[in-house]
Design a protein around this motif. Sequence first.
Motif, PDB file in Angstrom:
ATOM      1  N   LEU A  19      40.744  49.164  53.645  1.00  0.00           N
ATOM      2  CA  LEU A  19      41.796  48.720  54.577  1.00  0.00           C
ATOM      3  C   LEU A  19      42.473  49.936  55.191  1.00  0.00           C
ATOM      4  O   LEU A  19      42.960  49.906  56.321  1.00  0.00           O
ATOM      5  N   MET A  20      42.553  51.007  54.411  1.00  0.00           N
ATOM      6  CA  MET A  20      43.035  52.285  54.924  1.00  0.00           C
ATOM      7  C   MET A  20      41.893  53.083  55.544  1.00  0.00           C
ATOM      8  O   MET A  20      42.027  53.683  56.621  1.00  0.00           O
TER       9      MET A  20
ATOM     10  N   PHE B 275      48.414  51.589  52.397  1.00  0.00           N
ATOM     11  CA  PHE B 275      47.332  51.102  51.538  1.00  0.00           C
ATOM     12  C   PHE B 275      46.763  52.238  50.685  1.00  0.00           C
ATOM     13  O   PHE B 275      46.402  52.042  49.521  1.00  0.00           O
TER      14      PHE B 275
ATOM     15  N   LEU C  49      41.200  47.525  49.134  1.00  0.00           N
ATOM     16  CA  LEU C  49      42.434  48.235  49.463  1.00  0.00           C
ATOM     17  C   LEU C  49      42.128  49.595  50.074  1.00  0.00           C
ATOM     18  O   LEU C  49      42.785  50.033  51.022  1.00  0.00           O
TER      19      LEU C  49
ATOM     20  N   GLY D  95      50.159  44.503  50.323  1.00  0.00           N
ATOM     21  CA  GLY D  95      49.096  44.994  49.449  1.00  0.00           C
ATOM     22  C   GLY D  95      49.311  44.573  48.001  1.00  0.00           C
ATOM     23  O   GLY D  95      48.366  44.209  47.298  1.00  0.00           O
TER      24      GLY D  95
ATOM     25  N   THR E 282      46.988  42.116  45.904  1.00  0.00           N
ATOM     26  CA  THR E 282      46.470  42.503  44.585  1.00  0.00           C
ATOM     27  C   THR E 282      46.669  41.378  43.578  1.00  0.00           C
ATOM     28  O   THR E 282      45.744  40.984  42.846  1.00  0.00           O
TER      29      THR E 282
ATOM     30  N   VAL F  76      46.711  52.104  46.671  1.00  0.00           N
ATOM     31  CA  VAL F  76      45.484  52.122  45.885  1.00  0.00           C
ATOM     32  C   VAL F  76      45.503  53.278  44.881  1.00  0.00           C
ATOM     33  O   VAL F  76      45.036  53.132  43.738  1.00  0.00           O
TER      34      VAL F  76
END
Lengths: 621, 273
Positions: free
Chosen positions: A334-335, A298, A331, B72, B76, A302
């Motif tokens: 999430l990390m 992630f 995002l 991810g 998105t 990002v």
Amino acid sequence: MTTTLEHTAVAEESQGGGLARYQNAGTAVAGGVLFAFLFWLIARKTMDPTGEAFNDQVTTILGCGWIIGFWFGIGAFNGPMRWLLGRDHSRADDLYYAGHNQGRARYWKYTTDHKVVGVQYIIVTMGLLGVGGLLAMAIRTELIMPGNHFVNQQVYNAFISLHGMIMILALIVAIAGPWANFVMPIMIGARDMAFPRLNALSLWTLVSAASLLVAVAAVGGLTMGWVVLAPITDQNGVGMDLFALTIVVFAVSSTVGGVNVVCTILTMRTKGMTLERVPIFVWGAITTSALALYAFPFFFLVEVLQLLDRNVATSFFVSGGGGTGWLQANLFWLMGHPEVYVILTPAVAACFEIAAVMARKPVFSYRTAVAAMVGLSGLSILVWAHHMFTSGWAPTLGGPFMVTTEIISIPTGLFFLVLIGTLWRGHIWMKLPTIWMFGFIANFIIGGITGIYLSDIPIDNQLHGTMFVTAHFHYIFVGSVLFGAVAALAFWFPKVTGRFLDEFLGRISFWLVFIGVQVTFLAMFASGLKGMPRRVSSYSVIFDHTNLITTIGAYIIMSGMLVLLGAIIKSWGHGEPSGPNPWHANSLEWMVPTPPPLENFDVMPVITEDPYNFREEMVRS
Amino acid sequence: MSIDTQADDETADARIAEGNAAHDQERHHDGGEGHGGGGDGGGHHESPEVVDGRQRMAIWLFIGGDMVILAGLLFTYLYLRGTNTEGHWMNMVGYTGHPWSYYYNVLFVKGGSLPNPTTVSVNPVSAGFYWFVTLVTVVSAGIIWFGEKRLRASRDAKSFVPIASLATVVALVALVLTIVQLRQIPEIFVTQNDSAYMAYTSYSSAILVLEGSALIHMVVLAFLGLGLSIRASRGVISGDKWYQVRLVRLFWVWVAISSVIVAAVVTTVNTIH
């Protein structure tokens, strides 16, 4: 001690290595500089100089050049190219890559021996902590009194951001890097990591990324905090591009490292080394690595999206083009929250290990300890939105995320149960690792409990963005993880060097850092409770006393860390000899000579009982 | 921890000698990584199957990481569509401008001045073309899978060379098609405050990164396919040494599956909710 490889391959040794014979850290830097220059020239020729993103594009391409050139120079592409051409390594090549008979030069090369990689991680971690620490002192010096202006506000912001990111990187690798490499393979009875070349790749990828991160300062810095939330990133100069590139490369490094650790533990344990017999630190290493495999993609993603927004006019996080900053926030966090446990869990596991050995008792409820680490990792992926309580994103989800966050206090509480249960009525040997471990416990209580407060939405609404939050996570990162890291260093230092870490200097360092942490961060809690915001270079006079105390505390911490550095330097060369098993421990790393030979074991051991079965006479002695 | 050494010295020497022989064999079996390795009996006693098991676990873990990235990316795409910030999922509502291709035609092909700008509209990418690229990717995966099965059944490495080469070529075709697809992503010129700039809407941005990800995967597949071809032709891969083919196939199939997932999402969920 001669190893099995040495018996048969000495004659071939002079032929091995190939191109790697000419590659080292110096050629890596030279390659990085050369490629960065070439890529910079190409970018200037090919990109549109009138475009809005011209500077970003040139900087990003330059950064890519540094990374690729560095990898070429250190030898990271040798293996893939030889695989492609069907020219696999001979045993002599492998021996050369393992650093055999290369003395200290092997620490500057793409060496595959896990013990060399472990020492390289120690050096890299100390370097990063040094740079991050200097930035911390600059920050605290600026904040020593209201209206102070040693540096201007933009530079101050850049210090804040770089300090944050450098320290995060340093702490991610501070324990897992050195010790999951140096001792973990020996602990489980393996000759090396599952993929030694990937191990070296992980280390040198980190070095290439870290150097890029430090270079951010040279191109205008990063001025919006380490979380670099959109859309404020639009206001940052090209430092943001290098920062994003750093994270992309770092994510590759941690993924490669994580795969290696998991494969090593699951597939390379010696006979009899069941998962219930592995030293508890091994569980810390595998849960951390597995969590990193989930979280860091992630982070990778990002920052790739950030780069695209800045370089090719996409609209992921730019609301004017249809993007949204909340996407970036989701995002990132999430990390971001699992990453806290990637940092914390190895410290906890190292303290479990130290507590058992130094109290001469088995880890109290080994299965509970394992369940707590696994549970914490699992829960950590369900709590990310508590970082966004005050952002306005999905208010209806606030309740569920508050509950999941508070549930995390259960496995965290189990950590304390296991640690105290292990120490309870033990014959505690108060040596340097034990003292730092006690420091970890004390600070972790404060850091953990204040975390529960912050997970509560009404309190978070009051304290979000204040120094209270800063103090909370510094109690976790400095008070807990750094103390755990030093405890681990003091514990395994004799295995690396054959010498004890200087007890006297180590104790002085401990008390300075321990007192410094309380002075610094308790005062910071007070600033936060009074309402002082984070990330400001100047403040109202109502916060002056607590800030002065905080800065004094920070200088005490710094003096303690300098004493520790002196202790490490002194002990590495001239410390008291320790012998192979100074703590009378039972796990395998203490059964091999010091320093451990290449490939660790002449004959593979067979394990018949757990590592914490201290015999009665040993306990009494 | 109670430890038994496995053998007395004499037996240990025999094991070491045996181990070194196995080490040589392993090295040429599978291009084994590093200077030793461990496992049940330690580095020098590992069978190719043990090494293969370890490498397969690593591939699965890498695929797991790739799955997180794919998740991810899809998050998105769907998040941007769901939020449709400022009404800009596809159309730059409230802004005036033209599709890039329109400007290109006016300025460089036909010449002349620009007409009055209009509200920009972006059309979804071609579903047919998306599925065509996906089909080519799936075919390349099928070829490598077929090659592996044939290699394991017939133990004939010679016949594997053209199959691996064919799979590589098909992957390269997919790569070229992906580049074509990337060039078709609708860019727009936005005029605002007397200035014009190129931009992607959030829809185009999401498609761009999905296709960019596919492109990088195709480059990796082409590298792996080429490597298999060369290694098979040099005899490093043979009828008895096919493990790396399976490792590559696992990743190849994952790439094909991910292509199908992405194609299914972007060609069906492509309107404002």
